[in-house]
Write an enzyme that holds these catalytic residues in place. Structure first.
Site, short mmCIF file in Angstrom:
data_model
loop_
_atom_site.label_atom_id
_atom_site.label_comp_id
_atom_site.label_asym_id
_atom_site.label_seq_id
_atom_site.Cartn_x
_atom_site.Cartn_y
_atom_site.Cartn_z
N SER A 59 6.04 -1.82 -2.18
CA SER A 59 6.16 -2.74 -3.31
C SER A 59 5.23 -2.23 -4.31
O SER A 59 4.19 -3.04 -4.34
CB SER A 59 5.75 -4.27 -2.52
OG SER A 59 4.66 -4.25 -1.67
N GLY A 61 0.85 -1.09 0.12
CA GLY A 61 -0.01 -0.10 0.05
C GLY A 61 0.67 1.12 0.01
O GLY A 61 2.03 1.06 0.25
N LEU A 62 0.36 2.49 -0.20
CA LEU A 62 1.14 3.68 -0.32
C LEU A 62 1.62 3.86 1.14
O LEU A 62 1.35 3.39 1.96
CB LEU A 62 0.02 4.77 -0.45
CG LEU A 62 -0.92 4.83 -2.19
CD1 LEU A 62 -1.84 5.80 -1.95
CD2 LEU A 62 0.32 5.11 -2.98
N1 LIG Z 1 10.68 8.11 -3.20
C1 LIG Z 1 10.08 7.62 -2.29
N2 LIG Z 1 8.78 6.75 -2.46
C2 LIG Z 1 8.23 5.97 -1.45
N3 LIG Z 1 8.96 6.12 -0.23
C3 LIG Z 1 10.00 6.76 0.30
C4 LIG Z 1 10.55 7.48 -0.92
N4 LIG Z 1 11.75 8.08 -0.21
C5 LIG Z 1 11.53 7.81 0.97
N5 LIG Z 1 10.47 6.74 1.33
C6 LIG Z 1 10.17 6.08 2.50
O1 LIG Z 1 10.66 4.65 2.21
C7 LIG Z 1 9.69 3.87 2.70
C8 LIG Z 1 9.45 2.71 1.52
O2 LIG Z 1 10.20 1.94 1.57
P1 LIG Z 1 9.75 0.45 0.88
O3 LIG Z 1 11.16 -0.23 0.91
O4 LIG Z 1 8.60 -0.11 1.38
O5 LIG Z 1 9.51 0.91 -0.51
S1 LIG Z 1 9.60 -0.13 -1.76
O6 LIG Z 1 8.51 -1.04 -1.55
O7 LIG Z 1 10.83 -0.25 -2.29
O8 LIG Z 1 8.96 0.89 -3.03
C9 LIG Z 1 8.49 4.89 3.08
O9 LIG Z 1 7.76 4.13 4.20
P2 LIG Z 1 6.27 3.97 4.54
O10 LIG Z 1 5.74 5.39 4.61
O11 LIG Z 1 6.14 3.18 5.71
O12 LIG Z 1 5.75 3.17 3.42
C10 LIG Z 1 8.95 6.01 3.08
O13 LIG Z 1 9.06 6.55 4.38
N1 LIG Z 2 -6.39 2.04 11.00
C1 LIG Z 2 -5.77 3.34 11.15
N2 LIG Z 2 -6.70 4.34 11.70
C2 LIG Z 2 -6.27 5.38 11.77
N3 LIG Z 2 -4.79 5.94 11.56
C3 LIG Z 2 -4.03 5.05 11.27
C4 LIG Z 2 -4.44 3.75 11.00
N4 LIG Z 2 -3.24 2.66 10.83
C5 LIG Z 2 -2.41 3.85 10.70
N5 LIG Z 2 -2.62 5.08 11.12
C6 LIG Z 2 -1.95 6.05 11.22
O1 LIG Z 2 -1.40 6.31 9.97
C7 LIG Z 2 -0.03 6.99 9.98
C8 LIG Z 2 0.69 5.99 9.15
O2 LIG Z 2 0.77 4.80 9.49
P1 LIG Z 2 1.95 3.84 9.26
O3 LIG Z 2 1.54 2.45 9.62
O4 LIG Z 2 3.19 4.33 9.47
O5 LIG Z 2 1.89 3.81 7.67
P2 LIG Z 2 2.83 3.23 6.53
O6 LIG Z 2 3.78 2.17 7.22
O7 LIG Z 2 1.95 2.60 5.50
O8 LIG Z 2 3.60 4.21 6.01
C9 LIG Z 2 0.26 6.73 11.50
O9 LIG Z 2 0.45 7.91 11.94
C10 LIG Z 2 -0.48 5.67 12.03
O10 LIG Z 2 -0.85 5.88 13.43
#
Ligand SMILES: Nc1ncnc2c1ncn2[C@@H]1O[C@H](COP(=O)(O)OS(=O)(=O)O)[C@@H](OP(=O)(O)O)[C@H]1O
Ligand SMILES: Nc1ncnc2c1ncn2[C@@H]1O[C@H](COP(=O)(O)OP(=O)(O)O)[C@@H](O)[C@H]1O
Length: 219
Positions: free
Chosen positions: A123, A49-50
């Site tokens: 991913s 997911g995003l």
């Molecule tokens: N350009 C760009 N695009 C997306 N995400 C970015 C980028 N740069 C840094 N980050 C940070 O890296 C986390 C994602 O890493 P991943 O290993 O899950 O990414 S991927 O699956 O290889 O696309 C992602 O963490 P999550 O917010 O937990 O998803 C971001 O904190």
């Molecule tokens: N089910 C949910 N309801 C409300 N807020 C959430 C929920 N899941 C995550 N959050 C909040 O959303 C933000 C992003 O969550 P996080 O788990 O770090 O996402 P990701 O790993 O996909 O980047 C955090 O501040 C988290 O506390």
């Protein structure tokens, strides 16, 4: 001798698969033995997911829930793995593919060890996720799509990355100026109901119900 195509860490790692004269060594204790010991079945719960969709939150809540049921689980979080195993990788399509490939291989080992491996990574490419699925024995790759709208993820923005991406200070940010390909046939989809997101424990509950129903929580 291995050969490589292109340059950079992802290309070098891809080339490492070309080694010759290597043989598979079978050990007497196998996956089934370990599963009996642990009273569970090894599998991979792959959360996609995003950024900001709640992947890490779900992974940790699920890990805690399984632990409280005395089930052995281990979380592989994309952000965390980029501090070590994958610290040589950035966010080009090629590096993301290599990132997912490595985590898929590690997750496969954890599942073979009998654990419930929870992988939590953006991913973004369908083909990369499908390659990981293909590494696992039938039905033991469980794809969970955390289907939160971009506006929700962006409004959360706990790390301020969307703000930087909108300002053009991060290039190639998923969902802003880099693609995200949603799954077409995932096992579990978590989405908003009547405009609100399920709580973390409700999200984890959805996954636990699936694992129970499919027999992963018994040997
Ligand atoms: N350009 C760009 N695009 C997306 N995400 C970015 C980028 N740069 C840094 N980050 C940070 O890296 C986390 C994602 O890493 P991943 O290993 O899950 O990414 S991927 O699956 O290889 O696309 C992602 O963490 P999550 O917010 O937990 O998803 C971001 O904190
Ligand atoms: N089910 C949910 N309801 C409300 N807020 C959430 C929920 N899941 C995550 N959050 C909040 O959303 C933000 C992003 O969550 P996080 O788990 O770090 O996402 P990701 O790993 O996909 O980047 C955090 O501040 C988290 O506390």
């Amino acid at each position: 001798m291995g050969s490589t195509t292109g340059t950079g860490p992802a290309a070098a790692a891809a080339g490492a698969g070309a080694a010759n004269n290597i043989f598979w060594h079978e050990c007497p204790v196998g996956r089934a033995d370990r599963q009996r010991l642990l009273k569970q079945k090894g599998c991979v719960v792959w959360i996609t997911g995003l950024s900001g969709s709640g992947k890490s939150t779900l992974a940790c809540t699920l890990g805690r829930e399984l632990h409280s049921r005395r089930k052995l689980a281990y979380v592989l979080d994309g952000d965390n793995l980029r501090h070590g195993l994958n610290k040589d990788l950035a966010f080009s399509a090629q590096d993301r593919t290599e990132n997912i490939r490595r985590v898929g291989e590690v997750a496969k080992l954890f599942a073979d060890a009998g654990l419930i491996c929870i992988a939590s990574l953006i991913s973004p490419y369908r083909r990369d996720r499908d390659s990981c699925r293909a590494m696992l024995p039938d039905a033991s790759f469980i794809e969970v799509f955390l289907n939160m709208p971009l506006e929700v993820c962006e409004s959360r923005d706990p790390k301020g990355l969307y703000k930087l991406a909108r300002a053009g200070k991060i290039k190639g940010f998923t969902g802003i100026d880099d693609p995200y390909e949603p799954p077409l046939n995932c096992e579990i989809e978590i989405k908003q109901e009547e405009g609100s997101c399920p709580s973390p424990s409700a999200m984890a509950g959805q996954v636990v119900s699936y694992l129970e129903e499919k027999g992963f929580l018994e040997d």
